[in-house]
Design an enzyme around this catalytic site. Structure first.
Site, PDB file in Angstrom:
ATOM      1  N   GLY A 104       7.087   4.601  -0.552  1.00  0.00           N
ATOM      2  CA  GLY A 104       5.932   3.728  -0.296  1.00  0.00           C
ATOM      3  C   GLY A 104       5.596   2.937   1.358  1.00  0.00           C
TER       4      GLY A 104
ATOM      5  NE  ARG B  26       1.712  -5.796  -0.621  1.00  0.00           N
ATOM      6  CZ  ARG B  26       2.418  -5.822  -1.498  1.00  0.00           C
ATOM      7  NH1 ARG B  26       2.052  -7.426  -2.243  1.00  0.00           N
ATOM      8  NH2 ARG B  26       2.870  -5.498  -2.274  1.00  0.00           N
TER       9      ARG B  26
ATOM     10  CE1 TYR C 157      20.730  -3.483  43.807  1.00  0.00           C
ATOM     11  CE2 TYR C 157      19.380  -5.131  44.028  1.00  0.00           C
ATOM     12  CZ  TYR C 157      19.865  -3.903  43.355  1.00  0.00           C
ATOM     13  OH  TYR C 157      18.732  -3.024  43.288  1.00  0.00           O
TER      14      TYR C 157
HETATM   15  C1  UD1 Z   1       6.980  -0.902  -9.768  1.00  0.00           C
HETATM   16  C2  UD1 Z   1       7.923  -0.437 -11.458  1.00  0.00           C
HETATM   17  C3  UD1 Z   1       7.612  -1.520 -12.286  1.00  0.00           C
HETATM   18  C4  UD1 Z   1       8.577  -2.598 -11.796  1.00  0.00           C
HETATM   19  C5  UD1 Z   1       8.657  -2.735 -10.058  1.00  0.00           C
HETATM   20  C6  UD1 Z   1       9.577  -3.801  -9.240  1.00  0.00           C
HETATM   21  C7  UD1 Z   1       6.755   2.217 -11.614  1.00  0.00           C
HETATM   22  C8  UD1 Z   1       5.547   2.755 -12.218  1.00  0.00           C
HETATM   23  N1  UD1 Z   1       6.973   0.408 -11.685  1.00  0.00           N
HETATM   24  O1  UD1 Z   1       6.056  -1.162  -9.890  1.00  0.00           O
HETATM   25  O2  UD1 Z   1       8.065  -1.203 -13.573  1.00  0.00           O
HETATM   26  O3  UD1 Z   1       8.631  -3.770 -12.571  1.00  0.00           O
HETATM   27  O4  UD1 Z   1       8.326  -1.487  -9.489  1.00  0.00           O
HETATM   28  O5  UD1 Z   1       9.303  -3.841  -7.780  1.00  0.00           O
HETATM   29  O6  UD1 Z   1       8.043   2.675 -11.331  1.00  0.00           O
HETATM   30  N2  UD1 Z   1       7.459   4.830  -4.326  1.00  0.00           N
HETATM   31  C9  UD1 Z   1       7.669   5.862  -3.877  1.00  0.00           C
HETATM   32  N3  UD1 Z   1       6.464   7.001  -3.942  1.00  0.00           N
HETATM   33  C10 UD1 Z   1       5.540   6.067  -4.961  1.00  0.00           C
HETATM   34  C11 UD1 Z   1       5.685   5.212  -5.031  1.00  0.00           C
HETATM   35  C12 UD1 Z   1       6.948   4.657  -5.175  1.00  0.00           C
HETATM   36  O7  UD1 Z   1       8.157   6.295  -3.357  1.00  0.00           O
HETATM   37  O8  UD1 Z   1       4.904   7.647  -4.916  1.00  0.00           O
HETATM   38  C13 UD1 Z   1       8.415   3.927  -4.085  1.00  0.00           C
HETATM   39  C14 UD1 Z   1       7.501   2.865  -3.560  1.00  0.00           C
HETATM   40  O9  UD1 Z   1       8.686   3.008  -1.741  1.00  0.00           O
HETATM   41  C15 UD1 Z   1       8.622   1.413  -3.434  1.00  0.00           C
HETATM   42  C16 UD1 Z   1       8.998   2.420  -4.915  1.00  0.00           C
HETATM   43  O10 UD1 Z   1       9.147   3.421  -5.411  1.00  0.00           O
HETATM   44  O11 UD1 Z   1      10.258   1.599  -3.106  1.00  0.00           O
HETATM   45  C17 UD1 Z   1       8.142   0.850  -6.041  1.00  0.00           C
HETATM   46  O12 UD1 Z   1       7.509   1.318  -5.544  1.00  0.00           O
HETATM   47  P1  UD1 Z   1       6.015   0.151  -6.215  1.00  0.00           P
HETATM   48  O13 UD1 Z   1       4.666   0.198  -5.657  1.00  0.00           O
HETATM   49  O14 UD1 Z   1       6.458  -1.015  -5.380  1.00  0.00           O
HETATM   50  O15 UD1 Z   1       5.803  -0.162  -7.976  1.00  0.00           O
HETATM   51  P2  UD1 Z   1       5.222  -1.020  -8.659  1.00  0.00           P
HETATM   52  O16 UD1 Z   1       4.020  -0.451  -8.691  1.00  0.00           O
HETATM   53  O17 UD1 Z   1       5.216  -2.158  -8.135  1.00  0.00           O
END
Ligand code: UD1
Ligand code: CA
Length: 456
Positions: free
Chosen positions: A12, A16, A385
Site C-alpha cells: 500500500g 495519508r 584539538y
Molecule cells: C482490508 C480488508 C478489510 C479489513 C481491513 C482491515 C480486503 C479486501 N479488505 O481493507 O476487510 O477490514 O483490511 O484493515 O482485504 N495491500 C497490498 N496490495 C494491495 C492492496 C493492499 O499490499 O493491492 C496491503 C496494504 O499495504 C495493507 C493491507 O494490504 O497493508 C490492507 O490494505 P488496505 O488498503 O488497508 O485494505 P482495506 O481496503 O482497508
C-alpha cells in the site's frame, strides 16, 4: 509442527502519511512498523516469510537487507487478493499460510498462533468488534452463527453496515486451498479490486469450515494510516513496555513518562524517575537509580550507580557505585570505572576514567586516559584539538589537577603529579611534583574605584 509460510502485505502507498518515507518504514519504539511485523512473524518459526512490497519500495527492501526475507513486488496495487497472488510462486504446497498486514505493528504472536493452529484444514480469520466499524470489511454470519462471508464496507448493504464484527485482515489457511481460491477471484465489486476477503464465501461454498477468532485487543490489530495513528500506537507501545518493566520489578515513578526506543534490560531494584528516554541497547545493573529527565543511549551502567537529573549518556560504560550528574554529558567511547564521580556541566568524550576518580564541575575531558584516584578540578579542559588533528591526554594515577587548568595535548601528567590552579600545561608534568604555569605578576591597585553608570 506443520510447515508454515507467512505472507506480509505491505504494498500500500500510505498516501495519508504525507511523507516521502514508505509507510512501513515509519517507526514505533524506534523500529520500523514492518520490523515489528517481521519480529512477530519470526517468533512463529515459519519456513518462509514473504513480503509483498510496492512500486518504489526498494528502500524498504534495503532497510531489512540482512534478513532472510523473500521480497515480492506488486507493481500495481490491484487489491489484497492480487497482492497474495504475487506470493504464490513461493508458497510451499504442503504448508499453511498466515497473512499479516505490514502496517499493524502491535500484531500479537499469540493470536497468530491461534489462527495457525486451526488452519491445517480450514480457513481461520481474525476478527474484532468495533464500536465504529466504518471502512472495515464486515463479518457476515448465517442464522446459526457460522461465518458465511466478509463484505467490504463499500459493497455492504445498509443492513450489513450495522454489523460491528469486522475483519482484521489477518487470516490463515492451507496452501492447497489458497491457490485454488485465489485463481477464481474477480474484481467485480465497488472498488474494482481483487479482494482477498472473497475467499471466505468461496470456502463456505465448497464446504470448507471457516472459523473466526475474535480478539479483544484492538491495538494489536490496529493499522497505521496517518501520523495520528502512529502517535497513538507509539503511546500504547510505550505504555505496554512500561508495564513489562513494572512486572519485572522495576520502579517507575510514572509509567506514562518513560520512553524506550530499543531494548532496556534492568537488574533488581532499579528505579527510574520521570521523563527518561532510553535508546538502543541499555543495561542497568541492580539498584541503579536514574533521576528525572535523563537520556541514555547504548550504555551499560553497573550496579548501585546513580545518575542524577538531566544527564545525557551516549555509547558509554559506567562501573559500580558511580555518581553521575546532574547535567553531565557522557559522550561515545567513554568508560567510567567503579566509584567514579562526574558532576554538573562536565562533558566526557572518548575518555577512560579509572576507579574512584572525580571530575566534579564544569570540565571537558576528551580523548583522555585518566588513572585511578585522580581529582580533576573545576573548569579543567583537555585541549585535544588543534583545528586539524586530535591528541590524547594521559593522566596517571593519583594526579591532582587544580581548578581552571588547560592541558594541551598530547601530554602526560605523571603519577601523583599536582597541577596548580589556573595553569596552562603544554609539556609533560613529572610524577610526584607540583607543576604550575601562570601569569607571573599579581598586582593590587589601592584606592581603585569601580566604574559607575553615567546618568543621561
Ligand atoms: C482490508 C480488508 C478489510 C479489513 C481491513 C482491515 C480486503 C479486501 N479488505 O481493507 O476487510 O477490514 O483490511 O484493515 O482485504 N495491500 C497490498 N496490495 C494491495 C492492496 C493492499 O499490499 O493491492 C496491503 C496494504 O499495504 C495493507 C493491507 O494490504 O497493508 C490492507 O490494505 P488496505 O488498503 O488497508 O485494505 P482495506 O481496503 O482497508
Ligand atoms: Ca486499511
Amino acid at each position: 509442527m506443520p510447515n508454515l509460510n507467512v505472507v506480509i502485505l505491505a504494498a500500500g502507498k500510505g498516501t495519508r502519511m504525507h511523507s516521502d518515507l514508505p509507510k512501513v518504514l515509519h517507526e514505533v519504539g524506534a523500529m520500523p512498523i514492518l520490523g515489528h511485523v517481521l519480529a512477530c512473524a519470526k517468533a512463529l518459526n515459519p519456513s518462509k516469510i514473504i513480503v509483498v512490497y510496492g512500486y518504489g519500495g526498494e528502500i524498504v527492501k534495503q532497510r531489512f537487507a540482512d534478513d532472510s526475507i523473500i521480497w515480492v513486488k506488486q507493481a500495481e496495487q490491484l487489491g489484497t487478493g492480487h497482492a497474495v497472488q504475487q506470493a504464490l510462486p513461493h508458497l510451499d504446497a504442503d504448508a499453511s499460510t498466515l497473512i499479516l498486514l505490514g502496517d499493524v505493528p502491535l500484531v500479537a504472536s499469540t493470536a497468530c498462533q491461534k489462527l495457525i493452529n486451526q488452519a491445517s484444514d480450514q480457513l481461520a480469520i481474525l476478527s474484532f468488534n468495533k464500536a465504529d466499524p466504518s471502512g472495515y470489511g464486515r463479518i457476515v454470519r448465517d442464522g446459526s452463527g457460522q461465518v458465511s462471508a466478509i463484505v467490504e464496507h463499500k459493497d455492504a448493504s445498509d443492513q450489513q453496515r450495522q454489523i460491528k464484527e469486522v475483519n482484521t485482515g489477518m487470516m490463515a489457511m492451507p496452501n492447497g486451498r489458497l491457490v485454488q481460491w485465489l485463481a477464481t477471484l474477480t474484481n467485480n465489486n465497488a472498488q474494482g479490486e481483487y479482494y482477498l476477503t472473497d475467499i471466505v464465501a468461496l470456502a463456505v461454498q465448497q464446504g470448507v469450515p471457516v472459523v473466526a477468532e475474535i480478539t479483544e485487543d484492538e491495538w494489536s490489530v490496529t493499522g497505521i494510516n496517518a501520523k495520528s495513528d502512529l502517535a497513538q500506537i507509539e503511546r500504547i507501545y510505550q505504555q505496554r513496555y512500561a508495564q513489562q518493566l513494572l512486572q519485572q520489578g522495576v520502579t517507575l515513578k510514572d509509567p506514562n513518562r518513560i520512553d524506550v526506543r530499543g531494548d532496556l534490560q534492568c537488574g533488581r531494584d532499579v528505579e527510574i524517575d520521570v521523563n527518561c528516554l532510553f535508546e538502543g541497547q541499555v543495561q542497568l545493573g541492580d539498584g541503579v537509580k536514574i533521576a528525572p529527565n535523563c537520556v541514555i543511549k547504548n550504555a551499560v551502567i553497573a550496579a548501585g550507580t546513580q545518575i542524577a537529573a538531566f544527564t545525557h549518556v551516549d555509547d558509554a560504560q559506567i562501573g559500580v557505585e558511580a555518581r553521575i550528574g546532574p547535567f553531565a554529558r557522557i559522550r561515545p567511547g567513554t568508560t567510567l570505572a567503579d566509584h567514579t564521580h562526574v558532576g554538573n556541566f562536565v562533558e566526557l568524550k572518548n575518555a577512560q576514567v579509572g576507579s574512584t576518580s572525580k571530575i566534579n564541575h564544569l570540565s571537558y575531558v576528551g580523548d583522555a586516559t585518566v588513572g585511578k584516584n585522580v581529582n580533576v578540578g573545576a573548569g579543567t579542559i583537555t585541549c585535544n584539538y588543534d583545528g586539524a588533528n586530535k591528541f590524547r591526554t594521559v593522566i596517571e594515577d593519583d594526579v591532582f589537577i587544580g581548578s581552571d587548568t588547560q592541558l594541551v595535548a598530547p601530554i602526560t601528567l605523571g603519577k601523583g603529579a599536582t597541577i596548580a590552579a589556573g595553569s596552562t600545561i603544554t609539556k609533560d608534568a613529572p610524577a610526584g611534583q607540583l607543576t604550575f604555569c601562570r601569569a607571573k605578576d599579581q598586582k593590587s591597585i589601592s584606592g581603585w574605584k569601580r566604574p559607575v553608570k553615567i546618568k543621561k
